[in-house]
Design an enzyme around this catalytic site. Sequence first.
Site, mmCIF file in Angstrom:
data_model
loop_
_atom_site.group_PDB
_atom_site.id
_atom_site.type_symbol
_atom_site.label_atom_id
_atom_site.label_comp_id
_atom_site.label_asym_id
_atom_site.label_seq_id
_atom_site.Cartn_x
_atom_site.Cartn_y
_atom_site.Cartn_z
ATOM 1 N N GLU A 1 0.834 -1.196 0.000
ATOM 2 C CA GLU A 1 0.000 0.000 0.000
ATOM 3 C C GLU A 1 0.875 1.255 0.000
ATOM 4 O O GLU A 1 1.938 1.291 0.627
ATOM 5 C CB GLU A 1 -0.887 -0.021 1.249
ATOM 6 C CG GLU A 1 -1.844 1.155 1.358
ATOM 7 C CD GLU A 1 -2.548 1.205 2.703
ATOM 8 O OE1 GLU A 1 -3.691 1.682 2.734
ATOM 9 O OE2 GLU A 1 -1.962 0.777 3.726
ATOM 10 N N CYS B 1 -4.221 -3.208 4.252
ATOM 11 C CA CYS B 1 -3.788 -2.724 5.563
ATOM 12 C C CYS B 1 -4.808 -3.026 6.666
ATOM 13 O O CYS B 1 -4.956 -4.163 7.083
ATOM 14 C CB CYS B 1 -3.467 -1.239 5.460
ATOM 15 S SG CYS B 1 -2.345 -0.628 6.744
ATOM 16 N N LYS C 1 -10.647 -0.274 -0.723
ATOM 17 C CA LYS C 1 -10.523 -0.549 0.712
ATOM 18 C C LYS C 1 -11.857 -0.334 1.431
ATOM 19 O O LYS C 1 -12.412 0.759 1.439
ATOM 20 C CB LYS C 1 -9.439 0.357 1.299
ATOM 21 C CG LYS C 1 -9.006 0.024 2.715
ATOM 22 C CD LYS C 1 -7.825 0.903 3.109
ATOM 23 C CE LYS C 1 -7.216 0.513 4.434
ATOM 24 N NZ LYS C 1 -6.014 1.347 4.744
#
EC number: 3.5.1.49
Length: 334
Positions: A60, A166, A133
Amino acid sequence: MGSIGSMGKPIEGFLVAAIQFPVPIVNSRKDIDHNIESIIRTLHATKAGYPGVELIIFPEYSTQGLNTAKWLSEEFLLDVPGKETELYAKACKEAKVYGVFSIMERNPDSNKNPYNTAIIIDPQGKIILKYRKLFPWNPIEPWYPGDLGMPVCEGPGGSKLAVCICHDGMIPELAREAAYKGCNVYIRISGYSTQVNDQWILTNRSNAWHNLMYTVSVNLAGYDNVFYYFGEGQICNFDGTTLVQGHRNPWEIVTGEIYPKMADNARLSWGLENNIYNLGHRGYVAKPGGEHDAGLTYIKDLAAGKYKLPWEDHMKIKDGSIYGYPTTGGRFGK
């Protein structure tokens, strides 16, 4: 199994390389262009050094960095697909590899914040998976919550790939969603600093174990004059054990051999600890087929749009004000 510096393609399965890309210090669009060139150069060099590698993963923020003063500006945002993803596609086609890349994506609705996006490109140069995300790292990240769900695509060596970004990896329900849709290799790309290093390792293992799937995870590495990013690329077996563990070195390439068929076989043949099956078939020894309603209140409330914690009214932080984002529903950074 882990890779002892393996360079060749395994007879079954595939070889993966996760790049602990140095955290980029980005102040201008030229810096982003430089990062893209560096990523492409690294992809080709990795393929040359590991001729059997079929999947190369970048973390990321490796494309656009983490300049929080500018990361919402139009100058720093990209489109997916766009000319930059075309460069990545060309590189994957030339190197004949699958690639995973991170893009901060301009929202098609200019009144809303950008998306934090990951893509998988196949060896023919096609984007075969696009993921936005779902769980931005609140309250720091200003990204708009993803709207594409958790897609799964075919990958090398019999794999079915999904990508989380993440903080997504801290949400066990998201890993379960990927597995429920058939994923047997769950990729996690991250830009975490050292505050959650231990939790990173823990959740990579638990996501694998709870769902009988491999996890391949890689983080940025190095110092950006504010935080240190820990690297720590990790490949976990479907039984939750760590096969390969990277260190804190920028530019470290974490490689490992993955055998998706072994995860598939475990899902088919295990009785004890086949927990992804047991969730929807509890008590199947006593009751034919088991009980299909797990009886979990939070799942029912979430589905009904009524999810609320007992302590929610007393929580201190529920918007982005602490990091300069007073949540109004409007667009920041224009």
